[in-house]
Design a protein around this motif. Structure first.
Motif, PDB file in Angstrom:
ATOM      1  N   ARG A 116      -5.182  -4.052   6.173  1.00 55.89           N
ATOM      2  CA  ARG A 116      -4.500  -2.823   6.581  1.00 55.89           C
ATOM      3  C   ARG A 116      -3.581  -3.089   7.772  1.00 55.89           C
ATOM      4  NH1 ARG A 116      -6.136   2.040   5.185  1.00 55.89           N
ATOM      5  NH2 ARG A 116      -8.322   1.440   4.886  1.00 55.89           N
ATOM      6  N   SER A 117      -4.067  -3.832   8.757  1.00 55.15           N
ATOM      7  CA  SER A 117      -3.260  -4.111   9.954  1.00 55.15           C
ATOM      8  C   SER A 117      -2.048  -4.969   9.626  1.00 55.15           C
ATOM      9  CB  SER A 117      -4.126  -4.802  11.021  1.00 55.15           C
ATOM     10  OG  SER A 117      -4.502  -6.099  10.598  1.00 55.15           O
ATOM     11  N   GLN A 118      -2.153  -5.763   8.545  1.00 58.37           N
ATOM     12  CA  GLN A 118      -1.048  -6.629   8.130  1.00 58.37           C
ATOM     13  C   GLN A 118      -0.141  -5.956   7.099  1.00 58.37           C
ATOM     14  OE1 GLN A 118      -2.907 -10.302   6.791  1.00 58.37           O
ATOM     15  NE2 GLN A 118      -4.278 -10.308   8.563  1.00 58.37           N
ATOM     16  N   GLY A 119      -0.498  -4.732   6.696  1.00 59.93           N
ATOM     17  CA  GLY A 119       0.307  -4.018   5.720  1.00 59.93           C
ATOM     18  C   GLY A 119       0.248  -4.601   4.323  1.00 59.93           C
ATOM     19  N   ARG A 120      -0.802  -5.333   3.985  1.00 62.19           N
ATOM     20  CA  ARG A 120      -0.922  -5.991   2.675  1.00 62.19           C
ATOM     21  C   ARG A 120      -1.758  -5.088   1.754  1.00 62.19           C
ATOM     22  NH1 ARG A 120      -2.054 -12.311   3.938  1.00 62.19           N
ATOM     23  NH2 ARG A 120      -1.279 -12.485   1.783  1.00 62.19           N
ATOM     24  N   LEU A 121      -1.083  -4.091   1.188  1.00 59.63           N
ATOM     25  CA  LEU A 121      -1.778  -3.016   0.501  1.00 59.63           C
ATOM     26  C   LEU A 121      -2.417  -3.456  -0.819  1.00 59.63           C
ATOM     27  CD1 LEU A 121       0.671  -0.052   1.184  1.00 59.63           C
ATOM     28  CD2 LEU A 121      -1.271  -0.861   2.535  1.00 59.63           C
ATOM     29  N   GLY A 122      -1.839  -4.445  -1.490  1.00 54.19           N
ATOM     30  CA  GLY A 122      -2.454  -4.934  -2.721  1.00 54.19           C
ATOM     31  C   GLY A 122      -3.809  -5.562  -2.458  1.00 54.19           C
ATOM     32  N   PHE A 164      -1.908   3.083   8.793  1.00 54.80           N
ATOM     33  CA  PHE A 164      -1.795   1.861   7.987  1.00 54.80           C
ATOM     34  C   PHE A 164      -2.211   2.102   6.534  1.00 54.80           C
ATOM     35  CE2 PHE A 164      -2.460   0.279  12.349  1.00 54.80           C
ATOM     36  CZ  PHE A 164      -1.312  -0.483  12.481  1.00 54.80           C
ATOM     37  N   ILE A 165      -1.738   3.203   5.963  1.00 55.49           N
ATOM     38  CA  ILE A 165      -1.924   3.479   4.545  1.00 55.49           C
ATOM     39  C   ILE A 165      -0.581   3.900   3.979  1.00 55.49           C
ATOM     40  CG2 ILE A 165      -4.360   4.116   4.740  1.00 55.49           C
ATOM     41  CD1 ILE A 165      -3.594   7.015   4.795  1.00 55.49           C
ATOM     42  N   SER A 166      -0.435   3.895   2.663  1.00 49.86           N
ATOM     43  CA  SER A 166       0.845   4.253   2.067  1.00 49.86           C
ATOM     44  C   SER A 166       1.050   5.761   2.123  1.00 49.86           C
ATOM     45  CB  SER A 166       0.911   3.778   0.617  1.00 49.86           C
ATOM     46  OG  SER A 166       0.159   4.622  -0.232  1.00 49.86           O
ATOM     47  N   HIS A 167       2.318   6.177   2.077  1.00 46.76           N
ATOM     48  CA  HIS A 167       2.608   7.619   2.129  1.00 46.76           C
ATOM     49  C   HIS A 167       2.097   8.310   0.873  1.00 46.76           C
ATOM     50  CE1 HIS A 167       6.043   7.570  -0.748  1.00 46.76           C
ATOM     51  NE2 HIS A 167       6.178   6.326  -0.318  1.00 46.76           N
ATOM     52  N   ARG A 168       2.017   7.579  -0.252  1.00 43.58           N
ATOM     53  CA  ARG A 168       1.463   8.171  -1.473  1.00 43.58           C
ATOM     54  C   ARG A 168      -0.041   8.431  -1.317  1.00 43.58           C
ATOM     55  NH1 ARG A 168       5.155   4.417  -3.460  1.00 43.58           N
ATOM     56  NH2 ARG A 168       6.840   5.315  -4.711  1.00 43.58           N
TER      57      ARG A 168
END
Length: 384
Positions: free
Chosen positions: A46-52, A338-342
């Protein structure tokens, strides 16, 4: 193998190692450690923005269900499902949907649970994914048990122990063992359950992981003959790992029922109170109602628990609702958390009906009303 993990000190920023450690702990049934490692992995992604990669670690949150962390499991499955759908990770989606269905089952959300299981079973990948099929079978079995269809519940759960059945899973079946014991007692199939679980004591001795210890201790007590039951309940409660509070509450419920059958109503009240209070705390409403029924039968009234803010919204949902009420956009909230807007939008879609509103502009008033209700309940001594 289990003891050696106590000496590990992984880098908390290395999500890959943390995920592998969590997955390894999960495979052997060390669920408390698996939960800790996978939570750290999720925080790193999450902190790295690696959502997959975050979706994959969130899919590993299912042990929280068995530890009684239902709110957190619901929150993480909801977020993970949105991410998995966005990136097309359908195997991850199956695991998350199975977790969401089981959480809904344990919370008494029958329609949501049944819908999740239907969606699981209709997916083209479902038949080849034993980890998902066994959890779907567990949800079906518990739904039948909570609905009073004990014989059906036992038959459904027993299929997970049949190697020729598509719902069989060599590891996860032991997570279902306590449910099988519950259904066996209700259906009058105790002897059949003992036969199905005959190799459990030896296996638990060979691999004394949390999962195996709980499966053995729980079923040994619940399926015990009357002349050994008192001793077995005491031994089982002492053997349970510290974090398995939901299993402890279920044992208290069974102990109270057994005491009532022995016409020891006064003795039954304390374990039944302990069960009721823990079920209320974790949000396991069907079992909480069972504990209340048993308490009433034991001569003690037990009022219904009132829902508080924390029970209507998870911690993350409440955080999102507060930020949205302050005027932040979905994208701004996502960047802050740190989550997607969706994912934010999906949470708000579920939050509105729980608060009895239909738009973002009414969030502030709804949250203020909830806070006032909480304060009044606390002032009056809280729920029974």
């Amino acid at each position: 193998m289990i003891a050696r993990q106590d000496d590990l000190k992984p880098n908390r920023e290395d999500g890959r190692i943390l995920h592998f450690l969590g997955s390894g702990a999960m495979v052997i049934g060390d669920l408390s450690r698996a939960t800790r490692y996978l939570a750290l992995a999720a925080a790193a992604w999450r902190s790295q923005g690696r959502l997959g990669l975050l979706a994959r670690s969130l899919a590993g949150a299912w042990p929280r269900v068995y530890l009684g962390q239902l709110d957190r499991a619901r929150e993480e499955s909801a977020e993970g499902l949105v991410l998995a759908e966005e990136i097309g990770e359908w195997i991850v989606w199956l695991g998350l949907k199975a977790m969401a269905g089981l959480v809904a089952t344990l919370r008494g959300e029958t329609e949501a649970a049944a819908r999740a299981v239907r969606e699981l079973r209709s997916h083209s990948l479902f038949p080849g994914m034993p980890f998902a099929t066994v959890m779907a079978q567990q949800s079906d079995g518990l739904l039948a048990l909570f609905d009073g269809r004990a014989t059906e519940a036992y038959e459904v759960l027993a299929r997970a122990f049949d190697q020729t059945d598509p719902h069989y899973h060599s590891v996860s079946r032991w997570l279902i063992a306590p449910d099988l014991a519950d259904a066996a007692v209700a259906a009058g199939a105790v002897e059949q359950a003992r036969e199905l679980l005959a190799d459990l004591p030896e296996l638990a001795g060979q691999l004394p992981s949390e999962m195996m210890v709980v499966a053995h201790a729980y079923t040994d007590a619940v399926l015990a003959r009357d002349d050994a039951a008192e001793e077995r309940y005491a031994a089982a409660l002492a053997a349970l790992p510290a974090g398995w509070m939901l299993s402890r509450a279920r044992l208290h419920l069974h102990h109270g029922r057994w005491l009532r059958r022995q016409r020891r109503n006064v003795d039954a009240r304390n374990p039944l109170r302990l069960a009721r209070d823990e079920f209320d705390r974790v949000g396991a409403h069907p079992w909480a109602e069972m504990a209340r029924e048993q308490l009433r039968a034991a001569g003690e009234s037990s009022g219904r628990r009132h829902a508080h803010t924390s029970e209507q919204l998870s911690a993350q949902e409440l955080q999102i609702a507060v930020l949205a009420s302050q005027g932040l956009s979905n994208r701004e909230i996502g960047q802050r958390l740190f989550i997607s807007h969706r994912t934010v939008g999906a949470h708000l879609y579920r939050i509105y009906p729980r608060l009895g509103i239909t738009s973002r502009g009414k969030l502030a008033a709804a949250l203020a009303a909830l806070h006032e209700e909480q304060s009044e309940a606390d002032f009056s001594g809280g729920p029974e």
